[in-house]
Motif scaffolding. Structure first.
Motif, PDB file in Angstrom:
ATOM      1  N   VAL A  78     -26.038 -19.970  18.335  1.00 36.60           N
ATOM      2  CA  VAL A  78     -27.217 -19.975  19.184  1.00 36.60           C
ATOM      3  C   VAL A  78     -27.446 -21.365  19.800  1.00 36.60           C
ATOM      4  N   LEU A 132     -29.183 -13.326  18.311  1.00 35.74           N
ATOM      5  CA  LEU A 132     -30.296 -13.659  19.200  1.00 35.74           C
ATOM      6  C   LEU A 132     -30.456 -12.583  20.273  1.00 35.74           C
ATOM      7  N   ALA A 175     -33.935 -14.262  26.315  1.00 36.86           N
ATOM      8  CA  ALA A 175     -33.264 -15.471  25.833  1.00 36.86           C
ATOM      9  C   ALA A 175     -32.829 -16.351  26.994  1.00 36.86           C
ATOM     10  N   SER A 208     -42.264 -11.121  21.372  1.00 37.88           N
ATOM     11  CA  SER A 208     -41.390 -11.149  22.536  1.00 37.88           C
ATOM     12  C   SER A 208     -42.099 -10.611  23.776  1.00 37.88           C
TER      13      SER A 208
END
Length: 586
Positions: free
Chosen positions: A132, A425, A434, A458
Motif C-alpha cells: 500500500v 486496500l 483510494a 468510506s
RNA sequence: GCGCCCGUAGCUCAGCUGGAUAGAGCAGCUGACUUCUAAUCAGCAGGUCGCAGGUUCGAAUCCUGCCGGGCGUACCA
C-alpha cells in the motif's frame, strides 16, 4: 478557454503600448469573489513601478483600451489597481458550444512539437505483492502520465524491476522452505507472508510437475523451450507445453542446480505477474517493465563506467572505484565498483538511466519514495557527468503514507509479512476512493491514512461527492426524457437563453478546467484535479438546489440541459484523468 | 553534525506557481425532502497561516535565521 482568449487580447493591447513594458509578471486570473467580476488583470500594479506613475491612473488609461473586445461586457477598476472584467454571456455560450462539440477531448490539446516523456514509478522489489506504500506513487505517477497525455505529450510509464540482486534469491529460499514441508530453520533474510506459501503451493501443483530431478536431460532444446515458456505459463494464457512443444505431459529431467535456477525464474515471473495484476486492478498499466538483469547481461554497465571515467570524476581508493559525487552536491563520494570487482547498485542505476537517454525520451521523471531523497544529488550528478543536459532528468519525491490503525502508526515490514497489500486496500475502500484519496494530496506532503476511517466511513470520502454530482446530472437528463423531451434535443438548444447569474457562474467554473489540467501537468501537482472537481461538484450541487432545470419553459429547459451536459462532460473528463469511474446513478 | 521534506480552524487537508475579506470536509450548533436523487443544500461558530526578521504597491506563498515533526546520511539493494 475564455481566459486564454481574453489574455491573448489584453497582451496584444499591452504590447502595442508605446512604453517599455515587461509583461513577465502580468497575469490574467479568474477572481475569487464574483463582486470582482470574472477575470482580473494586475498590469497596472506591475507597471506602476516601471512607469513611475500611480497604479490607479494607469488602470484608468488601460481600461479604456480594453473595451473593444466582444468577449468583454464590462471593465471596472478596483482595489489597489486591479482591472476587472465581466465576460459577455455570449462568450460563455460559445464556450458551452465548444465543450459539447469536443466532448471527451475537452480539456486536452495537441502539442506544437511531439514530445516523449518517460515516467518511472513504483519499481518495487519483486519479492511481494504491491504494498500500500507504493499505492500513492502508483496513483500519482499514473495520473501525471494521463495529465501529460492530455496536454499532448506522449507519456510512457516504466517499472524498473530489481531482479538482479539477492532479494529474489531470498524469496526463492522462502518458497523452497514451504516446498520442503517447513522443515528446519526459516531461511535467514527470508520473506514471510501468506503469499509465499501460496506461491509454493502453486509451484508444487504446476510448474514443478514439469521437472524431474536427476541427470540433466541431454535434449537442451526442450530445456531452452521451457525457459522461454515461463512467462506464458505464469500468465496462464497457454497450456504447460504450448510454446514449448515437447510431447504433452512429459517432464524434463534436470539437475538440482538447474531446477533451482528454473524455479527462481518461475518465482520471479510469478511475482511480477502478481504485481502487474494488482496495479492493473488499480487502473495502472505500465508500457514498459525494464529489468535490471538485462543491464548485467549486456555491456551497459561497462559502457557506463567508461563514460563516467571519461568525465574525469572517477578515482580509485582502497581498491574500489569511486564517483566524485561531492562535485555535484552530494555529501560523500560513492562507490561504483567494489574492491571485489562487483559493480554497485548505484552503477547499475546510472546505467539504467543512461539507457533512458539512449531510448530517445525528451525528458524523464523518476518518482521515488522519501527514503531515496539522498539519491537525487548523486544521480543527477552522474547524468551530468555523462553529458546529459541538466533538465533532462527530473526526480520527484512522493512522501510516504503513514498508516494508522486504531489511531496508532502501523509498522510496515515486508520481511515479516506485516504489511497491507494494495489488493487489500482495493477490496476495503475500492479503487475509486483510494486513487482519489492518494492524488487529492500534494505529493510532497506527509499523509496520514487512517485505515479504520477509510474503511468505516468510506461514504464520507470526497470521491462520492464528485461522483454523486455526475450521477445527479445524469438523473436530471433522464428526468427530462421522462418529461417528454426527446433525447438529444438539448444539443440543438438556443444557448442565448443562458443569461442568469447561476448559469453563468457554472459556466465560469467549466472554463477553468483546461487551465487546471495544464497547470497540474506543468507543475507536477496532480492534486489540482481533485481539488477542482470538488469545487465544480460543489458549484453544481448548489445550482441543482437553486435552479429547477426541467420546467414548462421549453427553450430555457433545453438550454439548461445543454449546460448540464457540459457539466457532465467536464466531470467525466476530470475523473478519467484520475481513472475514477463516473457512475450514471448512485 | 550535515542534507531533504513538512508545519494553515479541535482533526484531515485546499489555497489556481506573489493578489483583493485565508477556504472545504469531518466533529459542534440551526434550518431545508408530497417539488429533476437529502451520498445534497442554506446558515452559525471556529485562525497570531510554527516564531522572528527581510524583499514587495501587496506575502500563507519568495529570502534568511530560529523552533518543532518526519526521513535520509553503506564497498545494501
Amino acid at each position: 478557454m475564455i481566459r486564454q482568449q481574453v489574455e491573448e487580447f489584453l497582451f496584444q493591447v499591452l504590447r502595442a503600448r508605446p512604453e517599455e513594458t515587461d509583461l513577465s509578471s502580468v497575469s490574467v486570473d479568474s477572481t475569487r469573489d464574483p463582486a470582482h467580476g470574472d477575470l482580473a488583470l494586475n498590469a497596472a500594479m506591475v507597471f506602476a513601478k516601471q512607469w513611475k506613475r500611480p497604479p490607479r491612473e494607469i488602470a484608468e488609461e488601460l481600461a479604456a483600451s480594453f473595451r473593444t473586445s466582444p468577449l468583454i461586457a464590462a471593465v471596472e477598476i478596483a482595489g489597489p489597481g486591479f482591472i476587472n472584467f465581466r465576460i459577455a454571456p455570449a462568450a460563455y455560450q460559445e464556450l458551452l458550444r465548444e465543450i459539447l462539440a469536443q466532448g471527451p477531448a475537452f480539456g486536452t490539446r495537441t502539442a506544437k512539437e511531439p514530445r516523449r516523456e518517460q515516467i518511472e514509478f513504483v519499481s518495487a522489489n519483486p519479492t511481494g505483492p504491491v504494498n500500500v506504500v507504493s499505492a500513492r506513487a502508483a496513483a500519482v505517477g499514473d495520473t501525471l502520465a494521463r495529465l501529460f497525455e492530455a496536454i499532448g505529450i506522449e507519456a510512457e510509464r516504466e517499472f524498473y524491476v530489481n531482479d538482479h540482486g539477492n532479494q529474489v534469491d531470498h524469496l526463492l529460499d522462502s518458497v523452497l522452505y514451504y516446498l520442503n514441508g517447513e522443515k528446519g530453520e526459516f531461511p535467514e533474510n527470508g520473506y514471510r507472508g501468506d503469499y509465499v506459501s501460496e506461491i509454493a503451493a502453486e509451484a508444487r501443483s504446476g510448474f514443478l510437475a514439469l521437472l524431474v530431478e536427476g541427470e540433466e536431460d541431454p535434449d537442451t532444446a526442450r530445456l531452452a523451450a521451457l525457459r522461454e515458456a515461463i512467462p506464458a505459463l505464469v500468465a496462464g494464457d497457454s497450456g504447460p507445453w504450448e510454446g514449448a512443444s515437447p510431447e504433452a505431459g512429459s517432464a524434463v529431467s534436470v539437475t538440482a542446480a538447474t531446477r533451482r535456477g528454473l524455479l527462481r525464474q518461475w518465482v520471479l515471473e510469478r511475482m511480477l505477474a502478481w504485481q502487474r495484476n494488482d496495479l492493473e486492478a488499480f487502473g495502472v498499466r505500465f508500457q514498459s517493465w525494464f529489468r535490471e538483469s538485462s543491464l548485467h547481461a549486456g555491456s551497459d554497465i561497462d559502457d557506463t563506467y567508461a563514460g563516467l571515467e571519461k568525465s574525469g570524476d572517477v578515482f580509485e581508493n582502497d581498491g574500489a572505484h569511486w564517483f566524485r559525487s561531492t562535485k555535484y552536491g552530494d555529501e560523500a563520494d560513492r562507490v561504483l565498483v567494489r574492491s571485489n570487482g562487483q559493480p554497485t547498485y548505484f552503477l547499475a542505476d546510472i546505467a539504467y538511466h543512461r539507457t533512458k537517454a539512449e531510448r530517445k525520451y525528451d525528458h524523464a521523471i523518476d518518482i521515488l519514495g522519501p527514503d531515496h531523497h539522498g539519491h537525487i544529488a548523486r544521480m543527477l550528478g552522474a547524468m551530468r557527468a555523462l553529458g546529459c543536459p541538466d533538465e533532462w532528468l527530473e526526480i520527484m519525491i512522493v512522501q510516504q503514507v503513514n498508516l494508522l490503525k486504531d489511531g496508532k502508526p502501523v509498522k510496515m515490514s515486508k520481511r515479516a509479512g506485516d504489511f497491507i497489500a494494495l489488493r487489500e486496500l482495493i477490496d476495503e475502500v475500492g479503487t475509486d476512493a483510494a486513487r482519489f484519496f492518494f492524488v487529492m494530496l500534494k505529493p510532497n506532503t506527509h499523509l496520514n491514512f487512517d485505515l479504520d476511517l477509510a474503511k468505516s466511513r468510506s461514504l464520507e470520502n470526497p470521491v462520492y461527492y464528485v461522483q454523486y454530482a455526475h450521477a445527479r446530472v445524469c438523473s436530471v437528463l433522464r428526468h427530462a426524457e421522462a418529461a417528454g423531451i426527446e433525447p438529444g434535443a438539448h444539443r440543438k438548444a438556443d444557448l442565448a437563453f443562458l443569461t442568469e447569474t447561476d448559469d453563468l457562474s457554472l459556466l465560469k467554473n467549466l472554463d477553468r478546467y483546461p487551465d487546471t489540467v495544464e497547470a497540474a501537468a506543468l507543475t507536477r501537482e496532480p492534486q489540482r484535479i481533485p481539488t477542482y472537481l470538488k469545487e465544480l461538484a460543489s458549484e453544481f450541487h448548489g445550482y441543482y438546489h437553486k435552479v429547477k432545470v426541467v420546467t414548462d419553459d421549453r427553450p430555457l429547459t433545453l438550454a439548461r440541459l445543454a449546460l448540464l451536459e457540459g457539466t457532465r462532460t467536464v466531470l467525466q473528463n476530470g475523473l478519467a484523468l484520475l481513472a475514477v469511474d463516473a457512475p450514471d446513478a448512485m
